[in-house]
Scaffold this motif. Structure first.
Motif, PDB file in Angstrom:
ATOM      1  N   PHE A   1       0.849  -1.183   0.000  1.00  0.00           N
ATOM      2  CA  PHE A   1       0.000   0.000   0.000  1.00  0.00           C
ATOM      3  C   PHE A   1       0.889   1.238   0.000  1.00  0.00           C
ATOM      4  O   PHE A   1       1.404   1.627   1.051  1.00  0.00           O
TER       5      PHE A   1
ATOM      6  N   GLU B   1      -2.743   3.935  -0.276  1.00  0.00           N
ATOM      7  CA  GLU B   1      -3.668   3.532  -1.339  1.00  0.00           C
ATOM      8  C   GLU B   1      -4.329   2.223  -0.915  1.00  0.00           C
ATOM      9  O   GLU B   1      -3.693   1.184  -0.937  1.00  0.00           O
ATOM     10  N   GLY B   2      -5.586   2.308  -0.471  1.00  0.00           N
ATOM     11  CA  GLY B   2      -6.323   1.126  -0.070  1.00  0.00           C
ATOM     12  C   GLY B   2      -6.453   0.926   1.429  1.00  0.00           C
ATOM     13  O   GLY B   2      -7.173   0.028   1.869  1.00  0.00           O
ATOM     14  N   MET B   3      -5.771   1.748   2.236  1.00  0.00           N
ATOM     15  CA  MET B   3      -5.896   1.640   3.692  1.00  0.00           C
ATOM     16  C   MET B   3      -5.625   2.997   4.329  1.00  0.00           C
ATOM     17  O   MET B   3      -4.637   3.650   3.999  1.00  0.00           O
TER      18      MET B   3
ATOM     19  N   VAL C   1     -10.237  -0.153   5.248  1.00  0.00           N
ATOM     20  CA  VAL C   1      -9.533  -1.032   4.319  1.00  0.00           C
ATOM     21  C   VAL C   1     -10.419  -1.282   3.105  1.00  0.00           C
ATOM     22  O   VAL C   1     -11.581  -1.674   3.253  1.00  0.00           O
ATOM     23  N   ASP C   2      -9.869  -1.061   1.915  1.00  0.00           N
ATOM     24  CA  ASP C   2     -10.582  -1.356   0.671  1.00  0.00           C
ATOM     25  C   ASP C   2     -10.364  -2.823   0.310  1.00  0.00           C
ATOM     26  O   ASP C   2      -9.223  -3.264   0.158  1.00  0.00           O
ATOM     27  N   LEU C   3     -11.464  -3.583   0.209  1.00  0.00           N
ATOM     28  CA  LEU C   3     -11.393  -5.000  -0.136  1.00  0.00           C
ATOM     29  C   LEU C   3     -12.015  -5.239  -1.504  1.00  0.00           C
ATOM     30  O   LEU C   3     -13.160  -4.857  -1.745  1.00  0.00           O
ATOM     31  N   GLN C   4     -11.247  -5.884  -2.373  1.00  0.00           N
ATOM     32  CA  GLN C   4     -11.719  -6.225  -3.709  1.00  0.00           C
ATOM     33  C   GLN C   4     -12.702  -7.392  -3.598  1.00  0.00           C
ATOM     34  O   GLN C   4     -12.378  -8.425  -3.014  1.00  0.00           O
TER      35      GLN C   4
ATOM     36  N   VAL D   1     -15.265  -2.714  -5.115  1.00  0.00           N
ATOM     37  CA  VAL D   1     -14.440  -2.520  -3.929  1.00  0.00           C
ATOM     38  C   VAL D   1     -15.353  -2.146  -2.772  1.00  0.00           C
ATOM     39  O   VAL D   1     -16.181  -1.250  -2.893  1.00  0.00           O
TER      40      VAL D   1
ATOM     41  N   THR E   1     -15.312  -0.897   1.228  1.00  0.00           N
ATOM     42  CA  THR E   1     -14.475  -0.351   2.285  1.00  0.00           C
ATOM     43  C   THR E   1     -14.998  -0.840   3.628  1.00  0.00           C
ATOM     44  O   THR E   1     -16.159  -0.629   3.958  1.00  0.00           O
TER      45      THR E   1
END
Length: 156
Positions: free
Chosen positions: A109, A122-124, A138-141, A147, A149
């Motif tokens: 990240f 980026e993503g957290m 936290v962004d989870l795919q 995505v 969050t």
């Protein structure tokens, strides 16, 4: 009248600028508030995240998720100073310590921004509420490509 208008505009622009949080240098000392033993709830269970104080150009953490009194998974996390910026790196493990990522791979990240109460990768994102509370987003795919969050609310 023209001078008064200029003064009012100057006052308003100064007030708006003062409300915007100052961006800090990408240094571990600026995010040392993350260190500590944090506990919360997520994914239907209890979470625990333990962050060290900055030392050796890094901070490290362990994470675990407990659901129905059983550990579901662990993480080892580090934030390192690299090339005048910070990077957050994670490795995930099953409850028997078998890794999710390949031997030489991490989930990375890159840093976006640091302010007095927030560090955004980026993503957290880590957000300081006070000395004893923080939120982590936290962004989870998802499997369908979207995505989601997830918010972790932690308390010391």
């Amino acid at each position: 009248m023209k001078k008064l208008s200029i003064l009012i505009l100057l006052f308003i622009s100064t007030a708006i600028y003062a409300q915007k949080e100052q961006v800090l240098e990408p240094k571990l000392e600026n995010i040392a508030w993350i260190s500590g033993n944090w506990k919360g709830e997520a994914f239907g269970g209890l979470t625990e995240e333990n962050w060290s104080e900055p030392s050796g150009d890094s901070m490290m953490a362990t994470f675990k998720l407990i659901v129905n009194n059983k550990v579901t998974f662990y993480e080892i996390e580090i934030i390192r100073e690299v090339n005048n910026t910070l990077i957050l790196q994670i490795k995930h493990f099953n409850n028997d310590l078998k890794g999710w990522e390949a031997k030489d791979e991490t989930v990375d990240f890159p840093l976006k921004e640091i302010t007095a109460n927030k560090v955004a990768f980026e993503g957290m994102v880590f957000e300081k509420i006070n000395a004893n509370e923080m939120n982590v987003f936290v962004d989870l795919q998802q499997e369908n490509g979207t995505v989601e969050t997830v918010k972790f609310n932690y308390k010391k």
